[in-house]
Design a protein around this motif. Structure first.
Motif, PDB file in Angstrom:
ATOM      1  N   VAL A  75       0.831  -1.209   0.000  1.00  0.00           N
ATOM      2  CA  VAL A  75       0.000   0.000   0.000  1.00  0.00           C
ATOM      3  C   VAL A  75       0.866   1.262   0.000  1.00  0.00           C
ATOM      4  O   VAL A  75       0.640   2.189  -0.790  1.00  0.00           O
ATOM      5  N   ILE A  76       1.854   1.302   0.874  1.00  0.00           N
ATOM      6  CA  ILE A  76       2.663   2.515   1.009  1.00  0.00           C
ATOM      7  C   ILE A  76       3.511   2.763  -0.236  1.00  0.00           C
ATOM      8  O   ILE A  76       3.651   3.902  -0.687  1.00  0.00           O
ATOM      9  N   GLU A  77       4.045   1.705  -0.832  1.00  0.00           N
ATOM     10  CA  GLU A  77       4.785   1.891  -2.076  1.00  0.00           C
ATOM     11  C   GLU A  77       3.864   2.423  -3.176  1.00  0.00           C
ATOM     12  O   GLU A  77       4.290   3.221  -4.031  1.00  0.00           O
ATOM     13  N   GLY A  78       2.602   2.000  -3.146  1.00  0.00           N
ATOM     14  CA  GLY A  78       1.654   2.507  -4.133  1.00  0.00           C
ATOM     15  C   GLY A  78       1.468   4.010  -4.029  1.00  0.00           C
ATOM     16  O   GLY A  78       1.296   4.697  -5.044  1.00  0.00           O
ATOM     17  N   PHE A  79       1.508   4.541  -2.811  1.00  0.00           N
ATOM     18  CA  PHE A  79       1.382   5.983  -2.614  1.00  0.00           C
ATOM     19  C   PHE A  79       2.717   6.718  -2.835  1.00  0.00           C
ATOM     20  O   PHE A  79       2.745   7.816  -3.391  1.00  0.00           O
ATOM     21  N   GLU A  80       3.803   6.114  -2.395  1.00  0.00           N
ATOM     22  CA  GLU A  80       5.110   6.780  -2.461  1.00  0.00           C
ATOM     23  C   GLU A  80       5.762   6.699  -3.836  1.00  0.00           C
ATOM     24  O   GLU A  80       6.422   7.635  -4.277  1.00  0.00           O
ATOM     25  N   GLY A  81       5.608   5.554  -4.510  1.00  0.00           N
ATOM     26  CA  GLY A  81       6.391   5.322  -5.714  1.00  0.00           C
ATOM     27  C   GLY A  81       7.835   4.981  -5.332  1.00  0.00           C
ATOM     28  O   GLY A  81       8.175   4.878  -4.143  1.00  0.00           O
ATOM     29  N   ILE A  82       8.681   4.789  -6.315  1.00  0.00           N
ATOM     30  CA  ILE A  82      10.082   4.471  -6.049  1.00  0.00           C
ATOM     31  C   ILE A  82      10.972   5.288  -6.986  1.00  0.00           C
ATOM     32  O   ILE A  82      10.755   5.315  -8.202  1.00  0.00           O
ATOM     33  N   ARG A  83      11.947   5.957  -6.408  1.00  0.00           N
ATOM     34  CA  ARG A  83      12.878   6.768  -7.189  1.00  0.00           C
ATOM     35  C   ARG A  83      14.288   6.486  -6.681  1.00  0.00           C
ATOM     36  O   ARG A  83      14.530   6.512  -5.465  1.00  0.00           O
ATOM     37  N   LEU A  84      15.180   6.227  -7.602  1.00  0.00           N
ATOM     38  CA  LEU A  84      16.529   5.775  -7.252  1.00  0.00           C
ATOM     39  C   LEU A  84      17.546   6.910  -7.180  1.00  0.00           C
ATOM     40  O   LEU A  84      18.719   6.678  -6.872  1.00  0.00           O
ATOM     41  N   LYS A  85      17.093   8.126  -7.428  1.00  0.00           N
ATOM     42  CA  LYS A  85      17.952   9.298  -7.309  1.00  0.00           C
ATOM     43  C   LYS A  85      17.287  10.301  -6.366  1.00  0.00           C
ATOM     44  O   LYS A  85      16.059  10.461  -6.381  1.00  0.00           O
ATOM     45  N   ALA A  86      18.083  10.963  -5.539  1.00  0.00           N
ATOM     46  CA  ALA A  86      17.543  11.880  -4.542  1.00  0.00           C
ATOM     47  C   ALA A  86      16.725  12.990  -5.199  1.00  0.00           C
ATOM     48  O   ALA A  86      17.072  13.493  -6.273  1.00  0.00           O
ATOM     49  N   TYR A  87      15.629  13.385  -4.543  1.00  0.00           N
ATOM     50  CA  TYR A  87      14.755  14.436  -5.049  1.00  0.00           C
ATOM     51  C   TYR A  87      14.105  15.154  -3.876  1.00  0.00           C
ATOM     52  O   TYR A  87      14.127  14.662  -2.735  1.00  0.00           O
ATOM     53  N   ASP A  88      13.510  16.304  -4.149  1.00  0.00           N
ATOM     54  CA  ASP A  88      12.805  17.066  -3.121  1.00  0.00           C
ATOM     55  C   ASP A  88      11.331  16.674  -3.158  1.00  0.00           C
ATOM     56  O   ASP A  88      10.633  16.926  -4.146  1.00  0.00           O
ATOM     57  N   ALA A  89      10.848  16.033  -2.088  1.00  0.00           N
ATOM     58  CA  ALA A  89       9.474  15.532  -2.056  1.00  0.00           C
ATOM     59  C   ALA A  89       8.448  16.651  -1.873  1.00  0.00           C
ATOM     60  O   ALA A  89       7.257  16.432  -2.112  1.00  0.00           O
ATOM     61  N   GLN A  90       8.882  17.844  -1.436  1.00  0.00           N
ATOM     62  CA  GLN A  90       7.969  18.984  -1.272  1.00  0.00           C
ATOM     63  C   GLN A  90       8.583  20.222  -1.944  1.00  0.00           C
ATOM     64  O   GLN A  90       9.009  21.169  -1.277  1.00  0.00           O
ATOM     65  N   PRO A  91       8.611  20.216  -3.252  1.00  0.00           N
ATOM     66  CA  PRO A  91       9.326  21.276  -3.963  1.00  0.00           C
ATOM     67  C   PRO A  91       8.740  22.678  -3.771  1.00  0.00           C
ATOM     68  O   PRO A  91       9.460  23.675  -3.916  1.00  0.00           O
ATOM     69  N   ASN A  92       7.467  22.781  -3.437  1.00  0.00           N
ATOM     70  CA  ASN A  92       6.834  24.099  -3.298  1.00  0.00           C
ATOM     71  C   ASN A  92       6.694  24.548  -1.854  1.00  0.00           C
ATOM     72  O   ASN A  92       6.011  25.534  -1.580  1.00  0.00           O
ATOM     73  N   ASN A  93       7.324  23.820  -0.948  1.00  0.00           N
ATOM     74  CA  ASN A  93       7.234  24.179   0.466  1.00  0.00           C
ATOM     75  C   ASN A  93       8.519  24.878   0.888  1.00  0.00           C
ATOM     76  O   ASN A  93       9.559  24.231   1.048  1.00  0.00           O
ATOM     77  N   PRO A  94       8.471  26.202   1.076  1.00  0.00           N
ATOM     78  CA  PRO A  94       9.690  26.937   1.416  1.00  0.00           C
ATOM     79  C   PRO A  94      10.236  26.618   2.807  1.00  0.00           C
ATOM     80  O   PRO A  94      11.414  26.867   3.096  1.00  0.00           O
TER      81      PRO A  94
END
Length: 251
Positions: A82-101
């Motif tokens: 269930v949680i993977e279904g919501f999170e997805g999987i990404r193998l390179k670092a990213y910003d999960a909240q790009p619009n949150n200053p």
């Protein structure tokens, strides 16, 4: 000569016949008397002992049946799916909240936060051959297997946190989907102590309402995390299934 020899031969045969006849009747006249000695008894064979019958059931199980996975194992697998279904999987670092200053949410794999205090220590323990700093900066990726190693570690950690928040007895008493919703909420960071206290009291209706008062739920679109709405709605739906099953403790 042959004519005179033939009667002689016949006569000899008659004499032999009479001799044999006299041997039967003269030498052993009458019936043979039975022996006066008692016959030697023949011992009866000793009966062979029979082996005791094994104590089997009517239908013995010669091969033990495979036991199903324990509830905890099943629950963990359900949570991961269930949680993977919501999170997805990404193998390179990213910003999960790009619009949150206010937050720089550096994330990798299946929702593994690289800014949390134990992130580098976790990498050293689970992925000792991976350069944490290069991964965090985006210079180096991780493999899918490495992402799942971090994921399973994080799931088990969040399960233990949920048990501490809502109480071990409450956690163990709820169905698998409700367990998953609790861990899903904690995994994302929106299972607050106030919500957990209401759950511990058995007030699931109030807990669900309070849960959706979270700032990130109300501002998901502006923060660039619209998927949070669907995710938190799903969690609340599971919480609501407990409303009729559990009555809140009176105070």
């Amino acid at each position: 000569m042959s004519s005179s020899a033939q009667p002689g031969a016949i006569e000899r045969r008659r004499k032999v016949s009479r001799w044999l006849n006299s041997l039967s009747h003269s030498s052993f006249p009458g019936k043979r008397k039975p022996s006066t000695l008692a016959p030697t008894p023949v011992p009866k064979p000793t009966p062979r002992p029979t082996a005791p019958k094994p104590k089997f059931e009517a239908t013995p199980k010669t091969v033990p049946e495979r036991q199903p996975a324990s509830n905890s194992e099943t629950d963990i697998l359900n949570m991961m799916e269930v949680i993977e279904g919501f999170e997805g999987i990404r193998l390179k670092a990213y910003d999960a909240q790009p619009n949150n200053p206010k937050v720089h949410d550096t994330t990798i794999g299946i929702g593994h936060n690289l800014n949390r205090p134990d992130a580098e220590e976790t990498f050293a323990e689970l992925l000792p051959d991976v350069d944490f700093e290069k991964v965090k900066s985006g210079e180096q990726e991780i493999t899918e297997d490495e992402a799942r190693t971090l994921f399973k570690h994080d799931i088990i950690k969040k399960v233990n946190e949920v048990k501490e928040l809502v109480g071990n007895d409450v956690y163990n008493s709820v169905p698998s989907d409700v367990k998953t919703a609790l861990v899903n909420a904690r995994y994302r960071g929106d299972l607050t102590e106030e919500v957990a206290e209401l759950i511990n009291e058995g007030n699931w209706e109030a807990a669900g309402k309070k849960y959706l008062e979270h700032d990130q739920y109300k501002n998901a679109e502006q923060l660039g995390i619209p998927g949070v709405i669907k995710r938190m709605d799903w969690n609340k739906e599971q919480f609501d299934t407990m409303i009729e099953k559990v009555k809140p403790d009176p105070k």
